[in-house]
Motif scaffolding. Sequence first.
Motif, PDB file in Angstrom:
ATOM      1  N   LEU A 116       0.829  -1.209   0.000  1.00  0.00           N
ATOM      2  CA  LEU A 116       0.000   0.000   0.000  1.00  0.00           C
ATOM      3  C   LEU A 116       0.862   1.257   0.000  1.00  0.00           C
ATOM      4  CD1 LEU A 116      -2.820  -0.922   2.552  1.00  0.00           C
ATOM      5  CD2 LEU A 116      -2.897  -1.051   0.061  1.00  0.00           C
ATOM      6  N   ARG A 117       1.936   1.231   0.756  1.00  0.00           N
ATOM      7  CA  ARG A 117       2.819   2.394   0.824  1.00  0.00           C
ATOM      8  C   ARG A 117       3.506   2.627  -0.517  1.00  0.00           C
ATOM      9  NH1 ARG A 117       5.765   1.657   6.627  1.00  0.00           N
ATOM     10  NH2 ARG A 117       6.847   3.552   5.992  1.00  0.00           N
ATOM     11  N   LEU A 118       3.883   1.534  -1.166  1.00  0.00           N
ATOM     12  CA  LEU A 118       4.508   1.662  -2.486  1.00  0.00           C
ATOM     13  C   LEU A 118       3.496   2.171  -3.507  1.00  0.00           C
ATOM     14  CD1 LEU A 118       7.325   1.153  -3.639  1.00  0.00           C
ATOM     15  CD2 LEU A 118       6.539  -1.093  -4.383  1.00  0.00           C
ATOM     16  N   CYS A 119       2.244   1.803  -3.301  1.00  0.00           N
ATOM     17  CA  CYS A 119       1.168   2.269  -4.169  1.00  0.00           C
ATOM     18  C   CYS A 119       1.038   3.792  -4.086  1.00  0.00           C
ATOM     19  CB  CYS A 119      -0.136   1.591  -3.735  1.00  0.00           C
ATOM     20  SG  CYS A 119      -1.643   2.494  -4.042  1.00  0.00           S
ATOM     21  N   VAL A 120       1.173   4.346  -2.873  1.00  0.00           N
ATOM     22  CA  VAL A 120       1.055   5.784  -2.661  1.00  0.00           C
ATOM     23  C   VAL A 120       2.335   6.513  -3.067  1.00  0.00           C
ATOM     24  CG1 VAL A 120       0.751   7.573  -0.887  1.00  0.00           C
ATOM     25  CG2 VAL A 120      -0.639   5.503  -0.820  1.00  0.00           C
ATOM     26  N   ASN A 121       3.486   5.865  -2.812  1.00  0.00           N
ATOM     27  CA  ASN A 121       4.777   6.515  -3.054  1.00  0.00           C
ATOM     28  C   ASN A 121       5.752   5.512  -3.669  1.00  0.00           C
ATOM     29  OD1 ASN A 121       7.149   7.957  -2.984  1.00  0.00           O
ATOM     30  ND2 ASN A 121       7.324   8.002  -0.749  1.00  0.00           N
ATOM     31  N   HIS A 122       5.937   5.579  -4.986  1.00  0.00           N
ATOM     32  CA  HIS A 122       6.838   4.648  -5.682  1.00  0.00           C
ATOM     33  C   HIS A 122       8.287   4.766  -5.230  1.00  0.00           C
ATOM     34  CE1 HIS A 122       4.001   4.179  -9.414  1.00  0.00           C
ATOM     35  NE2 HIS A 122       3.536   3.611  -8.318  1.00  0.00           N
ATOM     36  N   HIS A 123       8.622   5.869  -4.586  1.00  0.00           N
ATOM     37  CA  HIS A 123      10.014   6.105  -4.195  1.00  0.00           C
ATOM     38  C   HIS A 123      10.339   5.558  -2.805  1.00  0.00           C
ATOM     39  CE1 HIS A 123      10.113   8.529  -7.756  1.00  0.00           C
ATOM     40  NE2 HIS A 123       9.167   9.329  -7.286  1.00  0.00           N
ATOM     41  N   ASP A 124       9.411   4.829  -2.203  1.00  0.00           N
ATOM     42  CA  ASP A 124       9.621   4.248  -0.870  1.00  0.00           C
ATOM     43  C   ASP A 124      10.508   3.004  -1.004  1.00  0.00           C
ATOM     44  OD1 ASP A 124       9.512   3.098   1.603  1.00  0.00           O
ATOM     45  OD2 ASP A 124       7.341   3.214   1.823  1.00  0.00           O
ATOM     46  N   ASN A 125      11.808   3.199  -0.890  1.00  0.00           N
ATOM     47  CA  ASN A 125      12.766   2.110  -1.099  1.00  0.00           C
ATOM     48  C   ASN A 125      12.645   0.994  -0.067  1.00  0.00           C
ATOM     49  OD1 ASN A 125      13.720   3.513  -3.270  1.00  0.00           O
ATOM     50  ND2 ASN A 125      15.639   4.151  -2.327  1.00  0.00           N
ATOM     51  N   VAL A 126      12.360   1.355   1.189  1.00  0.00           N
ATOM     52  CA  VAL A 126      12.250   0.333   2.240  1.00  0.00           C
ATOM     53  C   VAL A 126      11.109  -0.631   1.924  1.00  0.00           C
ATOM     54  CG1 VAL A 126      11.653  -0.043   4.665  1.00  0.00           C
ATOM     55  CG2 VAL A 126      13.340   1.690   4.052  1.00  0.00           C
ATOM     56  N   SER A 127       9.970  -0.090   1.527  1.00  0.00           N
ATOM     57  CA  SER A 127       8.824  -0.952   1.197  1.00  0.00           C
ATOM     58  C   SER A 127       9.112  -1.784  -0.044  1.00  0.00           C
ATOM     59  CB  SER A 127       7.564  -0.102   0.991  1.00  0.00           C
ATOM     60  OG  SER A 127       7.174   0.509   2.199  1.00  0.00           O
ATOM     61  N   LEU A 128       9.777  -1.186  -1.040  1.00  0.00           N
ATOM     62  CA  LEU A 128      10.082  -1.936  -2.257  1.00  0.00           C
ATOM     63  C   LEU A 128      11.017  -3.102  -1.964  1.00  0.00           C
ATOM     64  CD1 LEU A 128      10.611  -0.658  -5.817  1.00  0.00           C
ATOM     65  CD2 LEU A 128      12.308  -2.225  -4.862  1.00  0.00           C
ATOM     66  N   ARG A 129      12.050  -2.852  -1.158  1.00  0.00           N
ATOM     67  CA  ARG A 129      12.968  -3.954  -0.813  1.00  0.00           C
ATOM     68  C   ARG A 129      12.211  -5.087  -0.123  1.00  0.00           C
ATOM     69  NH1 ARG A 129      16.290   0.375   1.256  1.00  0.00           N
ATOM     70  NH2 ARG A 129      17.918   0.897  -0.255  1.00  0.00           N
ATOM     71  N   ARG A 130      11.222  -4.732   0.673  1.00  0.00           N
ATOM     72  CA  ARG A 130      10.499  -5.736   1.441  1.00  0.00           C
ATOM     73  C   ARG A 130       9.681  -6.665   0.557  1.00  0.00           C
ATOM     74  NH1 ARG A 130       9.230  -6.406   6.753  1.00  0.00           N
ATOM     75  NH2 ARG A 130       7.575  -7.934   7.031  1.00  0.00           N
ATOM     76  N   ILE A 131       9.066  -6.109  -0.506  1.00  0.00           N
ATOM     77  CA  ILE A 131       8.090  -6.924  -1.245  1.00  0.00           C
ATOM     78  C   ILE A 131       8.480  -7.248  -2.689  1.00  0.00           C
ATOM     79  CG2 ILE A 131       6.103  -6.305   0.173  1.00  0.00           C
ATOM     80  CD1 ILE A 131       6.682  -4.576  -3.167  1.00  0.00           C
ATOM     81  N   ILE A 132       9.673  -6.839  -3.114  1.00  0.00           N
ATOM     82  CA  ILE A 132      10.041  -7.073  -4.511  1.00  0.00           C
ATOM     83  C   ILE A 132      10.051  -8.569  -4.851  1.00  0.00           C
ATOM     84  CG2 ILE A 132      12.543  -7.104  -4.067  1.00  0.00           C
ATOM     85  CD1 ILE A 132      12.835  -5.658  -6.821  1.00  0.00           C
ATOM     86  N   ASN A 133      10.290  -9.401  -3.845  1.00  0.00           N
ATOM     87  CA  ASN A 133      10.271 -10.851  -4.090  1.00  0.00           C
ATOM     88  C   ASN A 133       9.324 -11.563  -3.131  1.00  0.00           C
ATOM     89  OD1 ASN A 133      11.219 -13.000  -5.719  1.00  0.00           O
ATOM     90  ND2 ASN A 133      12.568 -13.690  -4.060  1.00  0.00           N
TER      91      ASN A 133
END
Length: 516
Positions: free
Chosen positions: A396-413
Amino acid sequence: MSKEELQNGLNPQQREALLHSDGPLLVLAGAGSGKTRVITHKYALLTKEKKVPPSSIFTVTFTNKAANEMKDRICSLISDDLKGCWIGTFHSQCNRILRSDISALGYRPEFVIYNESDRHSLIRHILRELKIYEALYKGVASRISSLKASMVTPEEFLSSGDGFGFDEKLAKVYIRFQDELRRCNALDFDDLIMLTVRLFQEHPDVLQKYRERFAYILVDEFQDTNRAQYQLIKLLASGHGNIFAVGDDDQSIYRFRGAEVKNILNFEKDFPGVKVIKLEQNYRSTQNILDISGSIIAKNPQRNAKTLWTDRDRGEKVFFYWLPVEEDEAKYVVRMIKDIYLKGVYNYRDMSVLYRINLQSRVIEEALRREGIPYRIVGGMSFYERKEVKDVIAYLRLCVNHHDNVSLRRIINTPHRGIGSATLNKIEQESKRRGISLFEAIRRICKTKSSSQTVIDKLDVFLKLVTGISGLKDSSAAEAIKSVVELTGYAEDLEEQRVQNLTELMVSAEGSSIDE
């Protein structure tokens, strides 16, 4: 409720605090002396008697629970809702201010807020990147938090050191941490207060706007304010001086977070003409308990002297036992519990055992089990700390802010989609080299085809997934959670309890927007 009705049941000191007219007031409220009653009645008096709108009273406390309890009490006193009110924690109030005015500091108002777990994740990543021992992450996070509470920026900390040793490494981590937060348009909880103070200091017009908006400042648990929090309320109240602070230097519990009890001692210097009222009548404890606690705290030379008293009975004596080892302590505690139970007056559920750290529970649990005494441990993992909950929130956080690196690292895989550490490392390098977010780095890799076709295909699927989820921004939080689970296939291989946790998350999100 009328002015006279609000005074009913108050003792002379409480009444004096309630009726204090404009100007600074410091209420030194001993434990169990009815301080919450005083501050809620003061709020009610301002709205009902002085006709001050709730939107003009800036009221802060330290926990969401305390803030909600305060709202409930005030609503029952004024028989009205508190639409537009400013009652909340320091963090929630500053979040509200920054959502409106943070653009003056160069941030976008849709910033995300990193919790403790997010901070730890980012700091561990930076420690690995700088080849610093990763196991130090909790200590590093704590030091950075203390620096922010003291209003020390990374640059100030770097310039204050000697350029050697651990502090030099800490300064590098602090600088990288803030740079990464800025790149992700993210703040941590300490930033909420630190940046609000900075906003007010660097933009007097913004400060003046809020000074004019808030005619009165009410502060609960004042003894637990750190330097940044004190700076905040001092900036807001210095214009009109209408500040009502309630606290007790004998009860400071947030020193580990940078709380400075000397704020109480400095209050009289910073607000000339302040009136000080002591609430010393206790409504909670017996006189024996008050005498024991008073004799201990009296040994602290840096305090405002108070003598708590009660009109209740002296009560039972306080017993203190010193035992040689923790096993003997546990046996003694369990024997006392059993003796009290066998007298037939109290059940086991009427008794509790307090211990300082979780590690101490083991020997007590073993002793309870040996005696066949039923018990339950209060506490444990927070619902929002569960992996499946944090994963979905990260989407959800990545949905609101694509630049949220912490959230992206968490769910990329997550769930598994074949994007391993080697691919993530390549993305990290591209991000660092070009000074862009991880999401933008993935886009660039796919666009320039600077990896194998297999990797590009997997990354392209991920990009399309995130882009698709981003279309949920205008949905309710509950609908967005349901869609994320369905689109990602997250729940397919989860055990039943974890699926139930996601269902509970959806239920708790009913009526909320994604931003909330």
